[in-house]
Design an enzyme around this catalytic site. Structure first.
Site, short mmCIF file in Angstrom:
data_model
loop_
_atom_site.label_atom_id
_atom_site.label_comp_id
_atom_site.label_asym_id
_atom_site.label_seq_id
_atom_site.Cartn_x
_atom_site.Cartn_y
_atom_site.Cartn_z
N LYS A 64 0.82 -1.20 0.00
CA LYS A 64 0.00 0.00 0.00
C LYS A 64 0.86 1.26 0.00
CE LYS A 64 -3.71 -2.55 2.24
NZ LYS A 64 -4.39 -2.92 3.50
N GLN A 108 -4.16 -1.53 9.82
CA GLN A 108 -4.06 -2.85 9.19
C GLN A 108 -4.64 -3.93 10.12
OE1 GLN A 108 -2.97 -3.54 6.00
NE2 GLN A 108 -3.79 -5.57 6.47
N ASP A 131 -10.68 3.01 4.40
CA ASP A 131 -10.97 1.59 4.23
C ASP A 131 -12.46 1.35 4.02
OD1 ASP A 131 -8.89 -0.22 4.04
OD2 ASP A 131 -8.49 -0.23 6.19
#
Length: 304
Positions: A64, A108, A131
């Site tokens: 990412k 994460q 997200d």
């Protein structure tokens, strides 16, 4: 959908949906938006939070951050000890929420056992929830309002749309009901919107005679987390198949001693389907691309 062309043995060979190529196209558009924001003095910035040293999580965050660099998004990494108390992580999130230079926050997952991931997600500012997991963004999605869309479901829709797959009016069968893929994807696909307006059936571990449903699908999306779960006898000829699964299987011939496979038995299903996404190289790159898209969208909203 796609034309179904038999090979020399009279079997169907599916068109491959190239997630890497489509993701590169999306990232090109993101790069243009980043340049436009930069000309106005805004530097889109993503804060990534990594708790512990799980190899898979470390690899995901690295990918990412690499994508951020490729499109010109500034990334900031916060690495925390695996034994950090939940309160310590929540304090960091509060700081990031109030930092006007941070446009997107990525925590994460999964998190260590001592931390409630739901509580953590709920503490992220919904306007920085790139997200797309916050209950506010999920709720806005369900009722058809603008929101940050969960990256994997959004990536799946873009994969279909940019491959020329007709979604409107089609029967889409989703295998899996997770909060990350199945549920938000269902809500995306039933919207009266671009790349949507489908009839959606969601199957899961409690579904009786699951194959009876999967064989009805015009578009089948597999997200069950079981290697090779979907076999050729579970799909109808001409179906479009999107494989979300990423599973490790032992392979002594592979350099790392394993290889990655999806939830679909690619070899057999690709001879029945009209189009299919591979693993790797299908949904994975699209998930990262949509994270970049959401980060730029967050920066555009604030203008700072």
């Amino acid at each position: 959908m796609f034309g179904v062309t038999p090979d020399k043995d009279g079997q169907v060979t599916a068109r491959i949906i190239d997630g890497k190529a489509i993701a590169d196209s999306v990232l090109g558009e993101v790069r243009e938006r980043v340049l436009a924001l930069g000309s106005r003095g805004t530097e889109p910035t993503l804060a990534a939070v990594l708790v512990g040293d799980d190899p898979a999580s470390m690899a995901y965050v690295k990918n990412k951050r690499r994508a951020c660099e490729a499109v010109g998004i500034r990334s900031v990494l916060h690495r925390l000890s695996v034994d950090i108390p939940e309160s310590g992580l929540l304090e960091l999130i509060a700081e990031l929420n109030h930092d006007r230079s941070i446009h997107g926050i990525l925590v994460q997952l999964p998190l260590p056992d001592q931390i409630d991931s739901h509580r953590v997600i709920e503490r992220i500012d919904p306007d920085k929830d790139v997200d797309g997991f916050h209950p506010v963004n999920i709720g806005r999605l369900v009722i058809g309002l603008d929101s940050f869309r969960s990256c994997t479901p959004a990536g799946i829709v873009e994969l279909l749309v940019r491959s020329g797959v007709q979604i409107e009016g089609q029967h889409v069968v989703v295998l899996g009901r997770s909060n990350i893929v199945g549920k938000p994807l269902m809500n995306l696909l039933v919207r009266k919107d671009r790349g949507a307006n489908a009839t959606v059936t969601v199957c899961h571990s409690g579904t009786r005679d699951l194959a009876a449903y999967s064989r009805q699908a015009d578009i089948l999306i597999a997200a069950v987390g079981r290697a090779g779960f979907v076999t050729a006898d579970m799909v109808k000829p001409g179906v479009v198949v999107i494989d979300v699964g990423i599973n490790r299987v032992d392979d002594t011939a592979a350099r790392r001693g394993y290889r990655l496979v999806g939830d679909v038995d690619f070899d057999s299903v690709s001879r029945v389907a009209s189009a299919i996404s591979p693993v790797p190289g299908g949904v994975g790159p699209m998930t990262v691309a949509m994270l970049m898209w959401n980060t730029v969208k967050a920066a555009q909203r604030t203008g700072t």
